[in-house]
Design an enzyme around this catalytic site. Structure first.
Site, PDB file in Angstrom:
ATOM      1  N   VAL A   1     -31.388  31.480 -23.639  1.00  0.00           N
ATOM      2  CA  VAL A   1     -32.048  32.088 -22.462  1.00  0.00           C
ATOM      3  C   VAL A   1     -32.724  33.414 -22.849  1.00  0.00           C
ATOM      4  O   VAL A   1     -33.836  33.718 -22.390  1.00  0.00           O
ATOM      5  CB  VAL A   1     -31.034  32.302 -21.313  1.00  0.00           C
ATOM      6  CG1 VAL A   1     -31.707  32.925 -20.104  1.00  0.00           C
ATOM      7  CG2 VAL A   1     -30.397  30.989 -20.918  1.00  0.00           C
TER       8      VAL A   1
ATOM      9  N   LYS B   1     -24.702  40.097 -31.474  1.00  0.00           N
ATOM     10  CA  LYS B   1     -23.366  40.200 -32.062  1.00  0.00           C
ATOM     11  C   LYS B   1     -23.372  39.913 -33.563  1.00  0.00           C
ATOM     12  O   LYS B   1     -22.805  40.657 -34.350  1.00  0.00           O
ATOM     13  CB  LYS B   1     -22.457  39.184 -31.342  1.00  0.00           C
ATOM     14  CG  LYS B   1     -20.984  39.448 -31.518  1.00  0.00           C
ATOM     15  CD  LYS B   1     -20.145  38.640 -30.549  1.00  0.00           C
ATOM     16  CE  LYS B   1     -20.171  37.169 -30.870  1.00  0.00           C
ATOM     17  NZ  LYS B   1     -19.292  36.356 -30.063  1.00  0.00           N
TER      18      LYS B   1
ATOM     19  N   LYS C   1     -22.710  32.718 -14.657  1.00  0.00           N
ATOM     20  CA  LYS C   1     -21.994  32.262 -13.450  1.00  0.00           C
ATOM     21  C   LYS C   1     -20.488  32.387 -13.569  1.00  0.00           C
ATOM     22  O   LYS C   1     -19.802  32.689 -12.601  1.00  0.00           O
ATOM     23  CB  LYS C   1     -22.402  30.835 -13.070  1.00  0.00           C
ATOM     24  CG  LYS C   1     -22.338  29.788 -14.188  1.00  0.00           C
ATOM     25  CD  LYS C   1     -23.650  29.648 -14.904  1.00  0.00           C
ATOM     26  CE  LYS C   1     -23.450  29.170 -16.312  1.00  0.00           C
ATOM     27  NZ  LYS C   1     -24.339  28.132 -16.731  1.00  0.00           N
TER      28      LYS C   1
ATOM     29  N   GLU D   1     -30.001  35.309  -9.732  1.00  0.00           N
ATOM     30  CA  GLU D   1     -30.586  34.024  -9.315  1.00  0.00           C
ATOM     31  C   GLU D   1     -30.439  32.962 -10.406  1.00  0.00           C
ATOM     32  O   GLU D   1     -30.214  31.778 -10.120  1.00  0.00           O
ATOM     33  CB  GLU D   1     -32.070  34.229  -8.986  1.00  0.00           C
ATOM     34  CG  GLU D   1     -32.752  33.061  -8.333  1.00  0.00           C
ATOM     35  CD  GLU D   1     -32.144  32.689  -6.980  1.00  0.00           C
ATOM     36  OE1 GLU D   1     -32.331  33.425  -6.023  1.00  0.00           O
ATOM     37  OE2 GLU D   1     -31.461  31.638  -6.900  1.00  0.00           O
TER      38      GLU D   1
ATOM     39  N   GLY E   1     -30.008  22.731 -25.363  1.00  0.00           N
ATOM     40  CA  GLY E   1     -29.654  24.051 -24.802  1.00  0.00           C
ATOM     41  C   GLY E   1     -29.221  23.975 -23.346  1.00  0.00           C
ATOM     42  O   GLY E   1     -29.205  24.992 -22.651  1.00  0.00           O
TER      43      GLY E   1
ATOM     44  N   LYS F   1     -20.682  27.982  -9.732  1.00  0.00           N
ATOM     45  CA  LYS F   1     -21.939  28.110  -8.974  1.00  0.00           C
ATOM     46  C   LYS F   1     -21.675  27.951  -7.479  1.00  0.00           C
ATOM     47  O   LYS F   1     -22.236  28.688  -6.655  1.00  0.00           O
ATOM     48  CB  LYS F   1     -22.955  27.076  -9.471  1.00  0.00           C
ATOM     49  CG  LYS F   1     -23.448  27.399 -10.879  1.00  0.00           C
ATOM     50  CD  LYS F   1     -24.223  26.241 -11.480  1.00  0.00           C
ATOM     51  CE  LYS F   1     -24.740  26.595 -12.867  1.00  0.00           C
ATOM     52  NZ  LYS F   1     -25.167  25.417 -13.637  1.00  0.00           N
TER      53      LYS F   1
HETATM   54  N1  HSE Z   1     -24.601  24.490 -18.569  1.00  0.00           N
HETATM   55  C1  HSE Z   1     -25.356  24.770 -17.404  1.00  0.00           C
HETATM   56  C2  HSE Z   1     -25.836  23.462 -16.809  1.00  0.00           C
HETATM   57  C3  HSE Z   1     -26.506  25.669 -17.745  1.00  0.00           C
HETATM   58  O1  HSE Z   1     -25.825  22.465 -17.516  1.00  0.00           O
HETATM   59  O2  HSE Z   1     -26.211  23.439 -15.641  1.00  0.00           O
HETATM   60  C4  HSE Z   1     -27.264  26.179 -16.552  1.00  0.00           C
HETATM   61  O3  HSE Z   1     -26.442  26.932 -15.703  1.00  0.00           O
END
Ligand code: HSE
Length: 396
Positions: free
Chosen positions: A16, A40, A98, A122, A180, A198
């Site tokens: 991201v 890191k 989250k 968001e 990803g 979430k």
């Molecule tokens: N791992 C999360 C998903 C990434 O697959 O929705 C996005 O929040």
């Protein structure tokens, strides 16, 4: 309104973080300076000039010129420390984390209040879908009755690929990781924890309910087997991992994450790949449907960009539903229609947990029971027998 100039420090330069950098490069009209990126791993080769990076968090947190911290790291405990310190140092924060937000929701509210600086997130819920700001701003007087949705991209990707492209579960999971979409610990996705984090954030903005992650029951897709996949095909359903929150007749809110058989008539049926979809139902507007990419570098970065832009206009969440103080509680006694698929040995032990039974099917190896179950009983059964069988919510 005059736009505030943003000088940004970023924590994390993974999927991201890099996506955000690219998105900002392609948005020349939006003037934001990334001053430093804290990473890191000292040995990793990176794409930008070395002078952009630091390994010391205080280089960002104690820099008086930096007025916005963007937190995009994986480790939720380290993330909470960074975000707390940034807020205490009067810096606005944008986060996509989250897990960190869900685990520390109340503390983060307090830190924002004491320091009078905003935290926006968001990107933490459904990536590119602007669901938090809609819940916060739009559904104010036209009261929400329910939100129901696919809020995890990886599991939707896995379910799509195993259903339509005949990939195996592990092939589809590997693809979700390589694209990803998945968390670095993918069991957070597959066991429904990411969706639960979430949902916890969404119900705070939708209903003003503040709870801990352990208060919300979640089952993921990891135990789904051939029998229920076959059942779905025969009935013309799709299996989706669905987060639910709805007002019950008790004046409470039922809230859980479960796999669900979804009918072709539902908007969720055609939500494919890493897309997410949310259906809201309100008293007057009736149902509305939000669809968008729910994972991946650029879709997630688009939400971070939108939060940055909102900060430049001094936007902050007002937490209107929390302030309205309706004191809604979770309904743990709600009754859910489910199918339980078991190996033939397990079929007896589950029966007393059911509220009512519609159908029992069994052969030598496995079978299923359909009926209704009280949410608390479902939780009790899963606590007692965590790996046995799979529960899927039946379509209504
Ligand atoms: N791992 C999360 C998903 C990434 O697959 O929705 C996005 O929040």
């Amino acid at each position: 309104m005059k736009k505030k100039e943003l000088v940004v420090g970023v924590f994390g330069f993974g999927c991201v973080g890099q996506g955000l950098y690219e998105v900002l490069e392609k948005t020349p009209g939006f003037k934001t300076t990334i001053k430093k990126i804290c990473v890191k791993d000292r040995n990793k080769r990176r794409s930008l000039d070395d002078s952009m990076y630091t390994f010391e968090k205080d280089d960002i947190l104690n820099d008086p010129e930096i007025n916005v911290v963007i937190e995009l790291i994986d480790d939720s405990e380290a993330a909470f420390e960074i975000v707390s310190q940034a807020l205490n140092n009067k810096k606005a924060v944008v986060s996509a984390n989250k897990k960190m937000i869900a685990e520390n929701f109340q503390a983060l509210l307090e830190l924002q209040r004491i320091n009078e600086v905003p935290l926006l997130y968001e990107a933490a819920c459904c990536a590119s879908i602007p669901i938090i700001r809609n819940l916060e701003e739009y559904y104010d007087n036209d009261l929400l009755e329910s939100i129901e949705g696919i809020v995890n991209g990886s599991t939707n990707y896995i379910l799509t690929k195993t259903d339509s492209d005949n990939l195996t579960y592990s092939e589809a999971l590997q693809l979700a990781q390589s694209l990803g979409y998945a968390e670095s610990n993918p069991s957070l996705d597959t066991e429904g924890y990411d969706a639960k984090f979430k949902l916890l954030i969404l119900i705070a903005h939708a209903f003003g309910i503040l709870v801990k992650p352990t208060d919300i029951f979640n089952i993921g897709i990891n135990l789904i087997g051939d029998l229920e996949i076959q059942y779905a095909k025969e009935k013309g359903y799709k299996i989706k991992l669905v987060a639910n929150a709805y007002k019950t007749s008790e004046g409470k809110v039922a809230c859980y994450v479960l796999p669900k058989f979804v009918r072709a008539e539902s908007n969720l049926y055609s939500v494919k790949d890493a897309y997410n979809g949310i259906i809201t139902k309100t008293s007057f507007a009736d149902t509305q449907f939000f669809l968008g990419k729910g994972a991946g570098a650029h879709p997630t970065a688009s939400a971070v960009l939108s939060d940055l832009s909102a900060l430049s206009y001094n936007y902050q969440y007002e937490y209107k539903k929390i302030l309205q103080n309706e004191n809604l509680e979770l309904d743990t006694d709600c009754v859910i229609d489910v199918m339980f698929r078991h190996s033939s040995k397990e079929s007896e032990e589950v029966l007393p947990y059911f509220h009512s039974i519609d159908e029992i099917y069994k052969n030598q190896e496995h079978g299923y029971i359909t009926g209704t179950i009280n949410l608390q009983n479902l939780k009790n059964y899963k606590d007692q027998f965590p790996d046995s069988g799979s529960f899927i919510q039946l379509t209504n």
